[in-house]
Scaffold this motif. Sequence first.
Motif, PDB file in Angstrom:
ATOM      1  N   SER A  81       0.851  -1.191   0.000  1.00  0.00           N
ATOM      2  CA  SER A  81       0.000   0.000   0.000  1.00  0.00           C
ATOM      3  C   SER A  81       0.886   1.240   0.000  1.00  0.00           C
ATOM      4  O   SER A  81       2.056   1.175   0.403  1.00  0.00           O
ATOM      5  CB  SER A  81      -0.926  -0.029   1.209  1.00  0.00           C
ATOM      6  N   PRO A  82       0.369   2.378  -0.459  1.00  0.00           N
ATOM      7  CA  PRO A  82       1.219   3.569  -0.543  1.00  0.00           C
ATOM      8  C   PRO A  82       1.875   3.950   0.775  1.00  0.00           C
ATOM      9  O   PRO A  82       2.982   4.495   0.787  1.00  0.00           O
ATOM     10  CB  PRO A  82       0.240   4.659  -1.013  1.00  0.00           C
ATOM     11  N   ASP A  83       1.232   3.652   1.896  1.00  0.00           N
ATOM     12  CA  ASP A  83       1.821   3.965   3.195  1.00  0.00           C
ATOM     13  C   ASP A  83       2.958   3.019   3.556  1.00  0.00           C
ATOM     14  O   ASP A  83       3.754   3.299   4.452  1.00  0.00           O
ATOM     15  CB  ASP A  83       0.745   3.908   4.281  1.00  0.00           C
ATOM     16  N   GLY A  84       3.023   1.841   2.910  1.00  0.00           N
ATOM     17  CA  GLY A  84       4.098   0.883   3.127  1.00  0.00           C
ATOM     18  C   GLY A  84       3.849  -0.134   4.212  1.00  0.00           C
ATOM     19  O   GLY A  84       4.628  -1.085   4.363  1.00  0.00           O
ATOM     20  N   TYR A  85       2.743   0.001   4.960  1.00  0.00           N
ATOM     21  CA  TYR A  85       2.516  -0.889   6.101  1.00  0.00           C
ATOM     22  C   TYR A  85       1.731  -2.151   5.753  1.00  0.00           C
ATOM     23  O   TYR A  85       1.655  -3.067   6.567  1.00  0.00           O
ATOM     24  CB  TYR A  85       1.791  -0.129   7.218  1.00  0.00           C
ATOM     25  N   ASN A  86       1.150  -2.204   4.590  1.00  0.00           N
ATOM     26  CA  ASN A  86       0.418  -3.394   4.144  1.00  0.00           C
ATOM     27  C   ASN A  86       1.078  -3.909   2.879  1.00  0.00           C
ATOM     28  O   ASN A  86       1.499  -3.124   2.015  1.00  0.00           O
ATOM     29  CB  ASN A  86      -1.044  -3.057   3.844  1.00  0.00           C
ATOM     30  N   SER A  87       1.174  -5.214   2.751  1.00  0.00           N
ATOM     31  CA  SER A  87       1.801  -5.789   1.561  1.00  0.00           C
ATOM     32  C   SER A  87       1.078  -7.058   1.151  1.00  0.00           C
ATOM     33  O   SER A  87       0.307  -7.628   1.916  1.00  0.00           O
ATOM     34  CB  SER A  87       3.292  -6.087   1.826  1.00  0.00           C
ATOM     35  N   TYR A  88       1.326  -7.460  -0.080  1.00  0.00           N
ATOM     36  CA  TYR A  88       0.819  -8.758  -0.513  1.00  0.00           C
ATOM     37  C   TYR A  88       1.921  -9.534  -1.193  1.00  0.00           C
ATOM     38  O   TYR A  88       2.873  -8.972  -1.741  1.00  0.00           O
ATOM     39  CB  TYR A  88      -0.420  -8.614  -1.403  1.00  0.00           C
ATOM     40  N   HIS A  89       1.799 -10.844  -1.111  1.00  0.00           N
ATOM     41  CA  HIS A  89       2.827 -11.758  -1.601  1.00  0.00           C
ATOM     42  C   HIS A  89       2.140 -12.843  -2.406  1.00  0.00           C
ATOM     43  O   HIS A  89       1.127 -13.408  -1.982  1.00  0.00           O
ATOM     44  CB  HIS A  89       3.615 -12.325  -0.424  1.00  0.00           C
TER      45      HIS A  89
END
Length: 626
Positions: free
Chosen positions: A169-177
């Motif tokens: 996410s743009p904030d960097g705190y959520n990601s996907y793999h």
Amino acid sequence: MDNKQKAPGVGRRTLLAAPAAAALVAGPAAALLAGGEAASAHEGGAAGGFDWQSPRFALAVLPDTQYLFDEDSSDPAPLEATFRYLKQERAEANIAFMTHLGDVTEHGSEHEIGLADQAFRLIDGKVPYSVLAGNHDIRGGDDQRGDSAYLRAFGPQRFAGTPTFGGASPDGYNSYHWLRAGGREWLVLALDWRISDRGITWAQGVIDAHPKLPVIVTTHDLVWAEDSGEAHLSDNGQRLWDRLIRKNDQVFLTLNGHYWPPGRTVLKNDAGHDVHAHITNYQDRYYGGAGMIRLYHFDMVRNVIDVETFSPWFLARDPAKRTPLEAETIELTGPIDRFSVDIDFDARFQGFAPVPPTAPRPPAAVVSRTTVAYWRFDSSGLSGTGGAGAPVPAGAIARDLTGNGNDLTLQRLHTSAPEVVTWSAEHHPGQPAHASLRFDGGKGPDRGAILRAGANAPINNMKFLTGYTIEVFVKLPDPFEGDHAWMGIFNWEGRNGDAGKTTGWSPLEPTCSLNISPERFLQFVVYPEKQDADPTSWSHALPTGRWMHLAVVNNASATTVYVDGSKIARNPTQPSTGICTMGRPFVVGANSFDLGYGQGFYGWIGDIRISSKALRPEQFLTPHGK
């Protein structure tokens, strides 16, 4: 003060306010979010010997490690031992991925984060993984909080070169793999402990961009558990459930830490399907959990996830030198920590990733120069086929599709009614023809039917001195009702005593037959052409209600029987060369005795193929030999 307590009350699980929803913005490595599914999937990494095509793989789950990174009380050794274990055992356990569930550190300070950063470098480039922020890793707020020591160490830049990293996410705190494992593709969402409305919008966009992938949601705070292990949604978990999880059928498993004790529950989503929600946290255990991990062993064949929990740090120690607390923390074996989850993966994922039915394969695709006979019961192979359940008329011909002249003719035994054998569209998923015959045989003169080769069929006289393979698809009814002991699947007629054989149970039994015992054990008995012997193979108890592929393979010296591509245990090694056929017909659907028939087969029989050589499992009629 630590804000995590055992079985917290409602007041301690208050929901933090979130800002208004924002428009979807793609992550740095996820231009694909603008629309449609990406053209190709990440391989999941080739390091460590991981086999993404194997139907068995493991997901490593690492819960709260905060007490191992607590200012001047820090001790990274347990976590480093866990990471060494994951590297060393990646190939053996086929570990696809590791996910950390948050609270990497106690205070989120530069010092603690720096120590954790160094520890995680042990698996950078060796085992793909995800990390998410827990409440102890940051200074509060939701995922719009801005810069932090955690984000500088474990933000998107850390994973940019990882094959499984899809974006953030743009904030960097959520990601996907995005990974490949078990022969298919999966999505792991690693969500901040307090995901904002913008974060939820982003996560929904990731799911929408991958509409066919099963999704595992990982976050820090979702469910809490009672001492019994029964889990319940927390306040934050209820919000995430209502806003994201319940309406996305792709989400089938959620994993979180934060609370203790561990536990699990099964929730129903809006599609009426199960979502397994698990909490894993051992920081209240000896040595802050001692780097305890869970391995979720996915078995796509057995349709089960087997879960185990252990500490590699203690596992690596000399057993004679382990202290009592170390010994009792090596592995947790209670029902909350070691268990199995039954999931029919194909059925669970049917709504968004249906398994396309396999197309029938034409006879030419499965007939070779060593195929001496091949029969199937669709319109290409059986005359007089009707609709499902229609009786097959007496005199119907099952054509030998090799053209070798081994046609079989249907005859009902004695006074059996027409319904004793009917046409069926049921079939083994790997069977070339999508049809079978349903035999309703039993003991007595009015319960059976057979398919019998003509008097001049070449199969009646073949000796198979250079080896043979006989394959047949079979399904036994469930419930398996009545007495069907020693019913036969096929045989060559003929009394072995007439051929001068002296070793058998009775000189009146046929020279070759495949039968089912009273315990539903498969029995293959053959009187070889070259030896005065009757080597007999025995299987385990066959299942009911499930299609099986059976194969009898002889290499001109000994016989091996396979069930679903797996060699059975009791295969005799005594010499066995050829089959003592006596010019008598080959028969399907019963076992003869003294040239007569008193009992018919009970169940379904599909395609049958006989080859004049010993085939390898990968050459069987089933794809991949299974």
